[in-house]
Design an enzyme around this catalytic site. Sequence first.
Site, PDB file in Angstrom:
ATOM      1  N   MET A  30      40.524  36.177  29.565  1.00 50.64           N
ATOM      2  CA  MET A  30      41.904  35.955  29.107  1.00 50.64           C
ATOM      3  C   MET A  30      42.423  34.624  29.660  1.00 50.64           C
ATOM      4  SD  MET A  30      43.678  39.640  28.803  1.00 50.64           S
ATOM      5  CE  MET A  30      44.112  39.830  30.525  1.00 50.64           C
ATOM      6  N   HIS A  37      35.592  34.129  37.218  1.00 51.80           N
ATOM      7  CA  HIS A  37      35.144  33.834  35.850  1.00 51.80           C
ATOM      8  C   HIS A  37      33.940  32.881  35.882  1.00 51.80           C
ATOM      9  CE1 HIS A  37      39.588  34.654  35.196  1.00 51.80           C
ATOM     10  NE2 HIS A  37      39.038  35.491  34.339  1.00 51.80           N
ATOM     11  N   GLY A 147      32.701  41.375  34.799  1.00 52.78           N
ATOM     12  CA  GLY A 147      32.797  41.471  36.252  1.00 52.78           C
ATOM     13  C   GLY A 147      32.926  42.907  36.730  1.00 52.78           C
TER      14      GLY A 147
HETATM   15  P1  AMP Z   1      40.013  38.575  32.666  1.00 45.83           P
HETATM   16  O1  AMP Z   1      40.233  37.142  32.300  1.00 45.83           O
HETATM   17  O2  AMP Z   1      40.869  39.046  33.799  1.00 45.83           O
HETATM   18  O3  AMP Z   1      40.057  39.493  31.459  1.00 45.83           O
HETATM   19  O4  AMP Z   1      38.538  38.660  33.224  1.00 45.83           O
HETATM   20  C1  AMP Z   1      37.448  38.217  32.462  1.00 45.83           C
HETATM   21  C2  AMP Z   1      36.183  38.685  33.110  1.00 45.83           C
HETATM   22  O5  AMP Z   1      36.093  38.139  34.424  1.00 45.83           O
HETATM   23  C3  AMP Z   1      36.114  40.205  33.257  1.00 45.83           C
HETATM   24  O6  AMP Z   1      34.794  40.644  32.950  1.00 45.83           O
HETATM   25  C4  AMP Z   1      36.434  40.411  34.707  1.00 45.83           C
HETATM   26  O7  AMP Z   1      35.861  41.583  35.253  1.00 45.83           O
HETATM   27  C5  AMP Z   1      35.807  39.179  35.330  1.00 45.83           C
HETATM   28  N1  AMP Z   1      36.416  38.915  36.640  1.00 45.83           N
HETATM   29  C6  AMP Z   1      37.732  38.801  36.927  1.00 45.83           C
HETATM   30  N2  AMP Z   1      37.917  38.632  38.248  1.00 45.83           N
HETATM   31  C7  AMP Z   1      36.691  38.651  38.815  1.00 45.83           C
HETATM   32  C8  AMP Z   1      36.206  38.553  40.163  1.00 45.83           C
HETATM   33  N3  AMP Z   1      37.030  38.390  41.204  1.00 45.83           N
HETATM   34  N4  AMP Z   1      34.879  38.625  40.366  1.00 45.83           N
HETATM   35  C9  AMP Z   1      34.020  38.802  39.314  1.00 45.83           C
HETATM   36  N5  AMP Z   1      34.410  38.900  38.039  1.00 45.83           N
HETATM   37  C10 AMP Z   1      35.722  38.843  37.785  1.00 45.83           C
END
Ligand code: AMP
Length: 279
Positions: A30, A37, A147
Amino acid sequence: MRILKTIAEAQSACARLRGEGRILGLVPTMGALHEGHLSLVRAARAVSDVVVVSIFVNPTQFGPNEDFSKYPRTFEADCAMLERAGVDLIFAPTVDEMYPAGASTFVVVEGVSDRLDGASRPGHFRGVTTVVGKLFHIIGPHTAFFGQKDAAQVAVLRKMVRDLNFPLQIVVCPIVREADGLALSSRNRYLSKTERGQALVLHRALKAVEDATFSGEKSAQRLVEIARAVFAEEPGVRVDYISVVDPDTLEDVADVRDGALVAVAAFVGSTRLIDNILL
Ligand code: AMP
């Protein structure tokens, strides 16, 4: 690095690459990108010929009183970061592109979508599975990277891939943390300096649970009590849930066996944060 805004462009570019025999890796995000990320991008880079990152703040996964409109949007900085990381394609559609007027089809993974964050955020996982299902159709990746930070999301998406026969593999990457243990999250930027300190209680509670298991504690109920006691030391933080569950079904377990997931969600001020450990 190409930035594609329409479904037609993304679909035809990816179909052509697949046709040339290239292996496509997809990292759905997002935006408001951070090292967490980037760890997914690196994992994708290692096994893919072409790395595609989607940036889309997906309205259907936000509840009516959640932070959709104020969710951080840092598109220029995100693109610069992804270019440095060696990403090939960014897919960044508008909301109207992804959900044209009249769109009324959703993907629902029953059962597991109603647990953990799904219980606290009704409809959240219906939005996640719908948008990720669409991204899988549009990009057609061989591998998709997620993640462990969003452990419940991983369980729901794995089940969707299995139940709907998506021809791809899901890779789950470990949680990336700040030096003091706070799990990286786009929402951490909402935190004031005081709240940033208070937010450490999530990691502290999980550590206490892990330590207790190292000392032989097996009872899930007792482990939840241990975590609750740690949260009680930080009155500015309101617990949403503390759960010890099977990582695939997200159903409560009574005893911790190898592979149990301890997941927590809590409000630090008005910011809802999540974290977890796999025992
Ligand atoms: P988001 O932009 O929050 O939807 O996250 C996109 C992807 O990044 C998702 O698969 C999350 O699980 C992963 N993600 C977000 N924060 C972390 C983190 N601290 N460590 C590993 N992966 C992450």
